[in-house]
Design a protein around this motif. Structure first.
Motif, PDB file in Angstrom:
ATOM      1  N   GLU A  31      58.584 -27.488   4.560  1.00  0.00           N
ATOM      2  CA  GLU A  31      57.448 -27.932   5.375  1.00  0.00           C
ATOM      3  C   GLU A  31      57.926 -28.556   6.684  1.00  0.00           C
ATOM      4  N   TYR A  32      59.056 -29.235   6.633  1.00  0.00           N
ATOM      5  CA  TYR A  32      59.600 -29.858   7.849  1.00  0.00           C
ATOM      6  C   TYR A  32      59.989 -28.794   8.873  1.00  0.00           C
ATOM      7  N   ASP A  33      60.674 -27.746   8.408  1.00  0.00           N
ATOM      8  CA  ASP A  33      61.055 -26.660   9.310  1.00  0.00           C
ATOM      9  C   ASP A  33      59.829 -25.950   9.874  1.00  0.00           C
ATOM     10  N   LYS A  34      58.802 -25.813   9.049  1.00  0.00           N
ATOM     11  CA  LYS A  34      57.579 -25.155   9.518  1.00  0.00           C
ATOM     12  C   LYS A  34      56.935 -25.948  10.642  1.00  0.00           C
ATOM     13  N   ASN A  35      56.937 -27.259  10.516  1.00  0.00           N
ATOM     14  CA  ASN A  35      56.392 -28.108  11.575  1.00  0.00           C
ATOM     15  C   ASN A  35      57.213 -27.997  12.853  1.00  0.00           C
ATOM     16  N   ARG A  36      58.525 -27.918  12.715  1.00  0.00           N
ATOM     17  CA  ARG A  36      59.386 -27.783  13.898  1.00  0.00           C
ATOM     18  C   ARG A  36      59.131 -26.461  14.611  1.00  0.00           C
ATOM     19  N   LEU A  37      58.898 -25.414  13.849  1.00  0.00           N
ATOM     20  CA  LEU A  37      58.665 -24.105  14.442  1.00  0.00           C
ATOM     21  C   LEU A  37      57.291 -23.976  15.081  1.00  0.00           C
ATOM     22  N   ASN A  46      64.657 -19.619  17.777  1.00  0.00           N
ATOM     23  CA  ASN A  46      65.100 -19.175  16.460  1.00  0.00           C
ATOM     24  C   ASN A  46      64.923 -17.671  16.268  1.00  0.00           C
ATOM     25  N   ILE A  47      63.866 -17.106  16.835  1.00  0.00           N
ATOM     26  CA  ILE A  47      63.697 -15.657  16.779  1.00  0.00           C
ATOM     27  C   ILE A  47      64.843 -14.976  17.515  1.00  0.00           C
ATOM     28  N   GLU A  48      65.191 -15.510  18.667  1.00  0.00           N
ATOM     29  CA  GLU A  48      66.274 -14.933  19.464  1.00  0.00           C
ATOM     30  C   GLU A  48      67.602 -15.012  18.709  1.00  0.00           C
ATOM     31  N   GLN A  49      67.898 -16.163  18.105  1.00  0.00           N
ATOM     32  CA  GLN A  49      69.139 -16.310  17.346  1.00  0.00           C
ATOM     33  C   GLN A  49      69.170 -15.359  16.158  1.00  0.00           C
ATOM     34  N   CYS A  50      68.063 -15.264  15.472  1.00  0.00           N
ATOM     35  CA  CYS A  50      67.956 -14.398  14.295  1.00  0.00           C
ATOM     36  C   CYS A  50      68.188 -12.938  14.676  1.00  0.00           C
ATOM     37  N   VAL A  87      55.192 -19.887  10.067  1.00  0.00           N
ATOM     38  CA  VAL A  87      54.542 -20.965  10.820  1.00  0.00           C
ATOM     39  C   VAL A  87      53.045 -21.028  10.516  1.00  0.00           C
ATOM     40  N   LYS A  88      52.442 -19.870  10.338  1.00  0.00           N
ATOM     41  CA  LYS A  88      50.997 -19.810  10.070  1.00  0.00           C
ATOM     42  C   LYS A  88      50.653 -20.165   8.620  1.00  0.00           C
TER      43      LYS A  88
END
Length: 230
Positions: A31-37, A46-50, A87-88
């Motif tokens: 949930e923490y990562d989702k909030n950051r995204l 993160n999309i670019e890195q991935c 994220v959604k």
């Protein structure tokens, strides 16, 4: 900026086709990562890195068929669709754990991979299949511009009209360029030139950025409906 745990887990599990189970973050970390995204800049980074991670050729071929994209676009589209769905809130934590631990693909992830993101929106005017979005810019000189962008058959273009006089400015862009931030050249009918540095949302249906013209004026622009700007 640091890669998120969710990103490393899902990409390791899907793109590499490794037999080893990826480490799983806690529900709180999920949930923490989702909030950051939820911040567009963090999501785009993160999309670019991935999109630069390695991929198993067999997996690449299968994902290309599943997502309906050329193999060369598989990594970016996979990352964009998965992280946007995350994220959604479209990928529950239990599904994430199932995928990370045994590699089986739950329905939520399959749905995310099959949704292109920009496809659901219906064309607004123009030719069949065109995607037209409103575009506006406000300069520090007080001058404003209003117009639209149009994506059609692999080509992108934009056109705006000045609030001060019968001046129009326009330009083109490459729809195959999937980088989050791009620079667009501008030409105006009164002889002015310039450029816009634009950051696009992951679904490519909105964008924001800065514009500068050769007369020294500068301002900010918005494409589509932008909920949050960094």
């Amino acid at each position: 900026m640091k890669k998120l745990m969710i990103l490393m887990t899902i990409t390791m599990g899907a793109l590499s086709a490794s037999a080893n189970a990826a480490s799983v973050t806690s529900k709180g970390g999920y949930e923490y990562d989702k909030n950051r995204l939820s911040d567009p800049a963090t999501l785009n980074w993160n999309i670019e890195q991935c999109s630069h991670l390695g991929i198993n050729p067999d997996v690449q071929e299968k994902l290309a068929k599943l997502m309906g994209v050329p193999e060369v676009n598989v990594r970016r589209e996979f990352c964009r669709r998965i992280l946007t769905a995350y994220v959604k809130g479209a990928i529950p934590y239990d599904d994430y754990v199932q995928f990370a631990q045994n590699g089986s693909v739950p329905p939520s992830i399959l749905r995310a991979l099959r949704v292109a993101g920009s496809a659901p929106r219906k064309p607004q005017g123009g030719g069949q299949g065109d995607i037209v979005l409103p575009l506006s810019a406000k300069m520090d000189s007080g001058e404003t511009f209003k117009g639209h962008t149009r994506a059609s058959r692999g080509d992108g273009q934009f056109s705006v009209k000045s609030s001060r006089r019968s001046v129009k400015c326009s330009g083109t862009y490459d729809l195959t360029d999937r980088r989050p931030t791009i620079t667009l050249p501008i030409k105006c009918s009164d002889g002015r030139t310039g450029q816009a540095v634009v950051t696009r949302a992951p679904d490519l249906m909105s964008a924001w950025g800065k514009v500068k013209l050769s007369d020294g004026s500068s301002g900010r622009l918005v494409v589509g409906t932008v909920r949050k700007q960094p």
